[in-house]
Design a protein around this motif. Structure first.
Motif, mmCIF file in Angstrom:
data_model
loop_
_atom_site.group_PDB
_atom_site.id
_atom_site.type_symbol
_atom_site.label_atom_id
_atom_site.label_comp_id
_atom_site.label_asym_id
_atom_site.label_seq_id
_atom_site.Cartn_x
_atom_site.Cartn_y
_atom_site.Cartn_z
ATOM 1 N N ALA A 144 -26.996 12.433 38.294
ATOM 2 C CA ALA A 144 -28.231 12.185 37.541
ATOM 3 C C ALA A 144 -29.074 13.445 37.429
ATOM 4 O O ALA A 144 -29.694 13.699 36.385
ATOM 5 C CB ALA A 144 -29.025 11.055 38.208
ATOM 6 N N PHE A 148 -29.775 14.379 33.529
ATOM 7 C CA PHE A 148 -31.036 13.894 32.955
ATOM 8 C C PHE A 148 -32.204 14.774 33.389
ATOM 9 O O PHE A 148 -32.115 15.518 34.371
ATOM 10 C CB PHE A 148 -31.273 12.438 33.378
ATOM 11 C CG PHE A 148 -30.115 11.528 33.086
ATOM 12 C CD1 PHE A 148 -29.685 11.329 31.778
ATOM 13 C CD2 PHE A 148 -29.424 10.898 34.114
ATOM 14 C CE1 PHE A 148 -28.599 10.509 31.500
ATOM 15 C CE2 PHE A 148 -28.336 10.073 33.849
ATOM 16 C CZ PHE A 148 -27.920 9.883 32.538
ATOM 17 N N HIS A 152 -36.822 11.597 34.278
ATOM 18 C CA HIS A 152 -36.091 10.443 33.728
ATOM 19 C C HIS A 152 -36.158 9.234 34.661
ATOM 20 O O HIS A 152 -35.920 9.350 35.866
ATOM 21 C CB HIS A 152 -34.630 10.816 33.492
ATOM 22 C CG HIS A 152 -33.762 9.662 33.113
ATOM 23 N ND1 HIS A 152 -33.856 9.039 31.886
ATOM 24 C CD2 HIS A 152 -32.794 8.999 33.807
ATOM 25 C CE1 HIS A 152 -32.983 8.054 31.838
ATOM 26 N NE2 HIS A 152 -32.326 8.003 32.991
ATOM 27 N N THR A 158 -28.033 4.345 31.954
ATOM 28 C CA THR A 158 -27.783 5.611 32.644
ATOM 29 C C THR A 158 -27.190 5.388 34.031
ATOM 30 O O THR A 158 -26.391 6.196 34.507
ATOM 31 C CB THR A 158 -29.060 6.462 32.715
ATOM 32 O OG1 THR A 158 -30.103 5.720 33.381
ATOM 33 C CG2 THR A 158 -29.544 6.835 31.321
ATOM 34 N N ALA A 237 -27.699 9.438 25.849
ATOM 35 C CA ALA A 237 -28.165 8.373 26.742
ATOM 36 C C ALA A 237 -29.650 8.487 27.029
ATOM 37 O O ALA A 237 -30.339 7.472 27.178
ATOM 38 C CB ALA A 237 -27.382 8.409 28.058
ATOM 39 N N GLU A 238 -30.166 9.720 27.103
ATOM 40 C CA GLU A 238 -31.569 9.901 27.486
ATOM 41 C C GLU A 238 -32.524 9.777 26.303
ATOM 42 O O GLU A 238 -33.638 9.287 26.452
ATOM 43 C CB GLU A 238 -31.752 11.249 28.172
ATOM 44 C CG GLU A 238 -33.118 11.413 28.816
ATOM 45 C CD GLU A 238 -33.170 12.543 29.818
ATOM 46 O OE1 GLU A 238 -34.106 12.553 30.640
ATOM 47 O OE2 GLU A 238 -32.284 13.427 29.781
#
Length: 387
Positions: A144, A148, A152, A158, A237-238
């Motif tokens: 992670a 990200f 985040h 995620t 994804a973010e």
């Protein structure tokens, strides 16, 4: 050599679009983008060897060229001769290799959080050795932070990507690290890319920083660059909405001018879906040498170019079309499109709301005539349903 695990979405006859994942993730990386892209494309998502549902292998591919060959084998197995391609990180490297070395296969390209060179090979070889010795669990603990931005907030999506990292086969993951270590596309190679290219960067990406994206955009002929704030290495994804919009704009513009026969085929399919096969068959049967150019024009332009655009769904396009026909008083076409609106999912009550709205902006007499036409068509449809 086993075929890469994959999923397909959208109409098989639509232009193909292959989506490639990053190292350590699976095809779910594209979950937020695939439905919108599939409205105009035959979307094909794949898992890297030993990732997701692709099986682990005793001797997995260890170069980007070998991984690209697997993608070509998948396309061949699906009878896809030419395709658009979007890939994240390692998936982007695969796409860049394909576009440079197989330009006849790639129609358009999007490189997302990607690079022409992922840095010195030693750290990648060290990671491969560590994964072979320890597995992927400890690496997943830091995923992670690599993927990200610091601010985040984890979401279900995620968290699932981190779980995919943890589930990857260690040897397959290590082999992909070796592929990245050996990967380098020089400017001469990048200059061979002929496909229209979008380079998409996460502004906070520390794995492939924006400078890597700018290098790609400068080296690939006629490439465009988009930087997305609030995104690190896994931008799809973010910042899913912004990535989706950028891809729709890019692939929409690069497929809008496809060859006439392809546009005609796609337009004819949509025309039959919306207006009904019987109506289109009658119109086609009645075509003469005099009217043929017009029939081809409306099939390619109205149905193949406008009704297939991703910006509005068919229900909304029906609402707009009904209003325009009311305004111009085209009652025969209005009757046809009341039927089409029902096919596209509008209820009689919703059609009535559209006509009421048109009374304000198109005039009461126009709406009065439109209500009469719609009432007749809806009554006909009701009788047909009772048969």
């Amino acid at each position: 050599m086993s075929l890469l695990h994959h999923t397909t979405e959208g109409r098989p006859e639509a232009p193909a679009l292959i989506l490639g994942p990053s190292l350590g993730t699976a095809l779910r990386l594209w979950d937020a983008q695939a439905p919108a892209l599939a409205r105009r494309h035959h979307v094909i998502r794949y898992d890297l060897p030993g990732h997701g549902a692709s099986p682990a292998e005793a001797d997995p591919p260890r170069t980007v060229a070998a991984l690209a060959a697997r993608v070509l084998a998948l396309a061949d197995a699906l009878a896809v001769e030419r395709f658009a391609y979007a890939g994240v990180s390692l998936g982007g490297a695969i796409g860049a290799h394909l576009a440079a070395h197989h330009p006849d296969r790639v129609t358009s390209l999007a490189l997302v959080c990607a690079s022409a060179d992922f840095g010195a090979p030693e750290p990648w070889h060290a990671r491969a050795a560590r994964v072979r010795a320890e597995g992927v669990d400890r690496l997943a603990e830091t995923a992670a932070a690599r993927w990200f931005t610091p601010g985040h907030t984890p979401t279900e999506a995620t968290r699932a990507l981190v779980a995919d990292q943890r589930a990857a086969d260690p040897e397959a993951y290590a082999a992909c690290c070796e592929a990245i270590a050996a990967y380098h596309l020089d400017e001469e190679t990048l200059a061979r890319v002929t496909a229209p290219t979008l380079v998409l960067a996460g502004r906070q990406d520390t794995v492939t920083p924006p400078a890597h994206a700018r290098h790609l955009a400068d080296a690939v002929p006629h490439a465009s660059l988009t930087e997305i704030d609030g995104a690190a290495h896994l931008a799809p994804a973010e910042q899913p909405d912004r990535v989706t919009t950028a891809l729709l704009d890019h692939f929409g513009s690069t497929t809008a001018h496809r060859e006439g026969p392809a546009a005609h085929r796609e337009g004819l399919a949509v025309r039959r879906d919306v207006l009904g096969a019987d109506h289109v068959d009658r119109a086609t049967a009645a075509t003469t040498a005099f009217t043929a150019p017009f029939q081809d024009f409306i099939t390619r332009y109205a149905w193949g170019e406008i009704w297939t655009r991703p910006g509005l769904d068919r229900r909304t396009r029906s609402c707009v079309t009904l209003t325009a026909l009311v305004a111009r008083g085209h009652h025969e076409e209005l009757a046809l499109h009341v039927r089409a609106a029902v096919t596209n999912g509008l209820t009689p009550e919703e059609i009535g709301e559209v006509l009421l709205q048109s009374a304000v902006y198109c005039g009461v007499p126009a709406a009065n005539s439109a209500f009469a036409v719609a009432a007749r068509v809806l009554a006909e449809l009701d009788k047909e349903d009772r048969r």
